[in-house]
Design an enzyme around this catalytic site. Structure first.
Site, PDB file in Angstrom:
ATOM      1  N   LYS A  15       0.839  -1.215   0.000  1.00 59.31           N
ATOM      2  CA  LYS A  15       0.000   0.000   0.000  1.00 59.31           C
ATOM      3  C   LYS A  15       0.865   1.253   0.000  1.00 59.31           C
ATOM      4  O   LYS A  15       0.641   2.181  -0.774  1.00 59.31           O
ATOM      5  CB  LYS A  15      -0.932   0.023   1.230  1.00 59.31           C
ATOM      6  CG  LYS A  15      -1.840  -1.182   1.355  1.00 59.31           C
ATOM      7  CD  LYS A  15      -2.774  -1.054   2.551  1.00 59.31           C
ATOM      8  CE  LYS A  15      -2.062  -1.007   3.900  1.00 59.31           C
ATOM      9  NZ  LYS A  15      -1.295  -2.232   4.225  1.00 59.31           N
ATOM     10  N   ARG A  90      -9.462   1.469   8.837  1.00 52.72           N
ATOM     11  CA  ARG A  90      -9.106   0.090   9.129  1.00 52.72           C
ATOM     12  C   ARG A  90     -10.183  -0.617   9.936  1.00 52.72           C
ATOM     13  O   ARG A  90     -10.013  -1.788  10.281  1.00 52.72           O
ATOM     14  CB  ARG A  90      -7.844   0.095   9.964  1.00 52.72           C
ATOM     15  CG  ARG A  90      -6.612  -0.474   9.305  1.00 52.72           C
ATOM     16  CD  ARG A  90      -5.538  -0.262  10.334  1.00 52.72           C
ATOM     17  NE  ARG A  90      -4.359  -0.992  10.193  1.00 52.72           N
ATOM     18  CZ  ARG A  90      -3.275  -0.610   9.523  1.00 52.72           C
ATOM     19  NH1 ARG A  90      -3.288   0.469   8.799  1.00 52.72           N
ATOM     20  NH2 ARG A  90      -2.199  -1.327   9.566  1.00 52.72           N
ATOM     21  N   ARG A 129      11.754  -6.100   4.934  1.00 48.34           N
ATOM     22  CA  ARG A 129      11.584  -4.673   4.617  1.00 48.34           C
ATOM     23  C   ARG A 129      12.617  -3.819   5.368  1.00 48.34           C
ATOM     24  O   ARG A 129      12.921  -4.078   6.525  1.00 48.34           O
ATOM     25  CB  ARG A 129      10.180  -4.206   5.017  1.00 48.34           C
ATOM     26  CG  ARG A 129      10.034  -2.673   4.880  1.00 48.34           C
ATOM     27  CD  ARG A 129       8.617  -2.183   4.930  1.00 48.34           C
ATOM     28  NE  ARG A 129       7.925  -2.565   6.129  1.00 48.34           N
ATOM     29  CZ  ARG A 129       6.619  -2.392   6.315  1.00 48.34           C
ATOM     30  NH1 ARG A 129       5.883  -1.849   5.375  1.00 48.34           N
ATOM     31  NH2 ARG A 129       6.061  -2.769   7.439  1.00 48.34           N
ATOM     32  N   ARG A 162      11.582  -1.731  10.887  1.00 45.47           N
ATOM     33  CA  ARG A 162      10.511  -1.319  11.791  1.00 45.47           C
ATOM     34  C   ARG A 162      10.375  -2.295  12.954  1.00 45.47           C
ATOM     35  O   ARG A 162      10.524  -3.497  12.783  1.00 45.47           O
ATOM     36  CB  ARG A 162       9.177  -1.261  11.015  1.00 45.47           C
ATOM     37  CG  ARG A 162       8.883   0.122  10.457  1.00 45.47           C
ATOM     38  CD  ARG A 162       7.719   0.162   9.515  1.00 45.47           C
ATOM     39  NE  ARG A 162       6.488  -0.435  10.004  1.00 45.47           N
ATOM     40  CZ  ARG A 162       5.325  -0.411   9.347  1.00 45.47           C
ATOM     41  NH1 ARG A 162       5.251   0.218   8.170  1.00 45.47           N
ATOM     42  NH2 ARG A 162       4.251  -0.971   9.823  1.00 45.47           N
ATOM     43  N   ARG A 173      -0.494  -8.829  13.210  1.00 44.18           N
ATOM     44  CA  ARG A 173      -1.033  -7.782  12.326  1.00 44.18           C
ATOM     45  C   ARG A 173      -1.948  -8.403  11.277  1.00 44.18           C
ATOM     46  O   ARG A 173      -2.981  -7.832  10.937  1.00 44.18           O
ATOM     47  CB  ARG A 173       0.121  -7.013  11.658  1.00 44.18           C
ATOM     48  CG  ARG A 173       0.789  -6.028  12.624  1.00 44.18           C
ATOM     49  CD  ARG A 173       2.177  -5.649  12.186  1.00 44.18           C
ATOM     50  NE  ARG A 173       2.214  -4.968  10.904  1.00 44.18           N
ATOM     51  CZ  ARG A 173       3.318  -4.814  10.187  1.00 44.18           C
ATOM     52  NH1 ARG A 173       4.482  -5.282  10.629  1.00 44.18           N
ATOM     53  NH2 ARG A 173       3.275  -4.181   9.038  1.00 44.18           N
TER      54      ARG A 173
END
Ligand code: AP5
Ligand code: MG
Ligand code: ZN
Length: 219
Positions: A15, A90, A129, A162, A173
């Site tokens: 996203k 969300r 990531r 992160r 998540r």
């Protein structure tokens, strides 16, 4: 009327990666609720410290806090002609709050691309990531590595991982996404706004699909 795009999809679907490209192309702001929380956290504001506990576990930050923060952001002058929303709404209650805030200014959500990627793939993507501490550019050690390890191609800044990109938090998540966010798929489908995009394609191919979706939505 403006263009208000809601990027929907699981964590790690791409996203943010896609929203940045679209925002640049359309010359409207990219508003990511996660980035807003991380910015608060970096500045150690009360809101940031409150959000941290939820984010580290992979739970959602309470709706009232989140809605207040995002509605304030999209109320600013740079968002009057449109915005690419990423990570917000969300929950159904956040979606209703967004509809309310836009309708007060005579506007509404234009289109909702749903970027689809399977859960197994997401765990692989997120644990690899890396993000630039300075400019926020997003990399992936496997799929989209920087030219020099640990260094941002764009600005030379330091790349970091992160806190919520570990396997355990990523699984929670995903659980949270399926439980609390996936009802938005039906919500936007019923409004005729939902368009599915295959998020497993290469980054450029996903972007091309999104451009077609936006053109068909009249933008
Ligand atoms: P947030 O920051 O929004 O995280 P997220 O939704 O979990 O999504 P991500 O940012 O992890 O993934 P993305 O889809 O942006 O993927 P990206 O482009 O980076 O939220 C974090 C936390 O904040 C939440 O858990 C919650 O606690 C809180 N929060 C935020 N919003 C909230 C809200 N509205 N309400 C309540 N709480 C909220 O890509 C991922 C990786 O894949 C990268 O390495 C990238 O390089 C790579 N990649 C991208 N596209 C491709 C591709 N096509 N092929 C291969 N690799 C790719
Ligand atoms: Mg993101
Ligand atoms: Zn950078």
């Amino acid at each position: 009327m403006g263009i208000f795009v809601v990027m929907l999809g699981p964590p790690g679907a791409g996203k943010g990666t896609q929203a940045k490209l679209l925002a640049k192309d359309l010359n409207i702001p990219h508003v990511s609720s996660g980035d807003l929380f991380r910015d608060h956290l970096g500045r150690k504001t009360e809101l940031g410290l409150l959000a941290k506990g939820y984010m580290d576990r992979g739970d959602l930050v309470p709706d009232d806090v989140t809605v207040g923060m995002v509605v304030e952001r999209i109320g600013r002058p740079d968002c009057q002609e449109g915005v690419i929303l990423d990570g917000f709404p969300r929950t159904l209650s956040q979606a209703a709050a967004l509809d309310g805030a836009l309708s007060e200014r005579g506007q509404s959500v234009t289109v909702v691309p749903l970027v689809q990627v399977a859960d197994e793939e997401i765990v692989k993507r997120l644990t690899a990531r890396r993000v630039c501490r300075n400019c926020g550019a997003v990399y992936n050690l496997v799929f989209n590595p920087p030219a020099v390890e640990g260094v941002c191609d764009v600005c030379g800044g330091e790349l970091y991982q992160r806190d919520d990109d570990n396997t355990e938090t990523v699984r929670n998540r995903l659980y949270t996404y399926h439980k609390e966010t996936s009802p938005l798929i039906g919500y936007y489908f019923a409004k005729g706004l939902l368009v599915e995009v295959d998020g497993k394609q290469a980054i450029e191919a996903v972007q091309a699909s999104l451009r077609v979706v936006l053109e068909m939505a009249g933008k």
